[in-house]
Design a protein around this motif. Structure first.
Motif, PDB file in Angstrom:
ATOM      1  N   ASP A  54      -4.431  -5.324  -0.644  1.00  0.00           N
ATOM      2  CA  ASP A  54      -4.412  -5.908  -1.846  1.00  0.00           C
ATOM      3  C   ASP A  54      -3.520  -5.075  -2.645  1.00  0.00           C
ATOM      4  N   PRO A  55      -2.121  -4.964  -2.265  1.00  0.00           N
ATOM      5  CA  PRO A  55      -1.281  -3.780  -3.042  1.00  0.00           C
ATOM      6  C   PRO A  55      -1.424  -3.944  -4.666  1.00  0.00           C
ATOM      7  N   GLN A  56      -1.344  -5.355  -4.971  1.00  0.00           N
ATOM      8  CA  GLN A  56      -1.449  -5.359  -6.407  1.00  0.00           C
ATOM      9  C   GLN A  56      -2.780  -4.857  -7.124  1.00  0.00           C
ATOM     10  N   ALA A  88       2.276   1.677  -3.467  1.00  0.00           N
ATOM     11  CA  ALA A  88       1.871   0.110  -3.676  1.00  0.00           C
ATOM     12  C   ALA A  88       3.181  -0.813  -3.961  1.00  0.00           C
ATOM     13  N   LEU A  89       4.036  -0.206  -4.668  1.00  0.00           N
ATOM     14  CA  LEU A  89       5.254  -0.850  -5.092  1.00  0.00           C
ATOM     15  C   LEU A  89       6.055  -1.147  -3.929  1.00  0.00           C
ATOM     16  N   ILE A  91       5.128  -1.525  -0.750  1.00  0.00           N
ATOM     17  CA  ILE A  91       4.566  -2.579  -0.183  1.00  0.00           C
ATOM     18  C   ILE A  91       4.920  -3.952  -0.589  1.00  0.00           C
ATOM     19  N   MET A  92       4.949  -4.001  -1.762  1.00  0.00           N
ATOM     20  CA  MET A  92       5.160  -5.243  -2.451  1.00  0.00           C
ATOM     21  C   MET A  92       6.640  -5.551  -2.693  1.00  0.00           C
ATOM     22  N   ASN A  94       8.969  -3.789  -4.240  1.00  0.00           N
ATOM     23  CA  ASN A  94       9.718  -3.298  -5.345  1.00  0.00           C
ATOM     24  C   ASN A  94      10.411  -1.982  -5.466  1.00  0.00           C
TER      25      ASN A  94
END
Length: 306
Positions: A54-56, A88-89, A91-92, A94
């Protein structure tokens, strides 16, 4: 598999710098209490825990850690949080915000002269630029990380830098250079006793042999990587390693036909995924009744049975 391997390295080594920075971080002046820093540490651990699934949520924990570290002027904690935010960004997807996070982490790390955080920030930027297909900048930051970690004696950082350089050279199809750096990374990971990171390096060594048209010599590295995943319990890297083994067997099969002699050792490993591979490499014409009866008695999964 080329870009995926760099990403695997990023995840598998996620917690290393935090543990190795404890003594360094203690020298950086901050105004908070032990409770404050413990809370920041907990937020960073939660970031690592959620990064893949859950990267967010991981990003939210890293952001909370960053804000708390900023509030008490805990610069090392702030830089670590920013690097985790960047990952994390990544992975998402961004990339722009991820770049800014790593650049800010690098700025802070250089200001407090923390060579390990400088190394990790540079590696974060290298990974980000690689994902953006900007190999020039990826090499620039990766080489900077290698130089800083070598000068400061940060062996784990140097090993990560070498492994990442190997991935970049593999992306450029300079496979001999890639193999050279993967081997250097594996040697250093073994030296420091990091089994998980060693498994990734061995996976990369085995994988690059496919592109060197030498699959047979790549297999021992992948089998050793597979053994290490059993030791560390890393299911994600184990699955990727088994896929690599499958590719090498397929390459051998195209050249030499089915590899029946390797079927029994794979079966004897007891690994679910390894037993699935047996169906692709075993030669039905060479199977004995005794061997088939033994395998049937050991069926413990419908997928293997099918």
């Amino acid at each position: 598999m080329k870009k995926v391997l760099l990403f695997l390295l990023l995840i598998s080594l996620q917690g290393t710098s935090q543990a190795q920075n404890k003594s360094v971080a203690a020298t950086h002046t901050f105004s908070g209490s032990a409770t404050d820093t413990a809370q920041i540490g907990q937020q960073l651990r939660l970031t690592q825990q959620y990064l893949l699934s859950d990267p967010q949520t991981a990003f939210d924990h890293a952001t909370a850690a960053r804000l708390q570290a900023e509030k008490i002027y805990y610069r090392a904690g702030e830089a670590r949080a920013l690097n985790l935010m960047g990952k994390a960004l990544l992975i998402m997807g961004n990339y722009d915000k991820g770049l800014r996070a790593h650049l800010e982490a690098l700025k802070i790390s250089e200001k407090i002269a923390d060579s390990r955080l400088i190394t990790d920030s540079n590696l974060g930027l290298a990974i980000m630029y690689h994902k953006m297909d900007d190999l020039g900048r990826a090499f620039q930051y990766c080489k900077a990380a290698a130089a800083i970690s070598k000068k400061s004696g940060y062996t784990t950082g140097l090993a990560k830098s070498y492994n990442s350089l190997g991935v970049l050279y593999q992306h450029k199809k300079e496979y001999r250079q890639a193999l050279h750096f993967f081997r250097k990374a594996a040697s250093l990971h073994e030296e420091v006793g990091d089994a998980r990171a060693l498994g990734v390096a061995l996976l990369n060594i085995g994988d690059v042999h496919l592109f060197l048209d030498d699959p047979a010599n790549g297999l021992p590295y992948l089998f050793e990587a597979l053994r290490l995943t059993e030791e560390t319990g890393d299911k994600m890297i184990r699955v990727t390693t088994l896929k690599g083994i499958s590719k090498l067997y397929q390459a051998l099969g195209k050249r030499n036909g089915r590899q029946h002699a390797l079927a029994q050792p794979l079966w004897d490993s007891g690994l679910y995924e390894a037993r699935l591979l047996v169906a692709f490499i075993a030669d039905p014409t060479q199977l004995t009744t005794t061997q088939m009866d033994r395998w049937c008695r050991q069926f413990d999964n419908w997928a293997v049975c099918d």
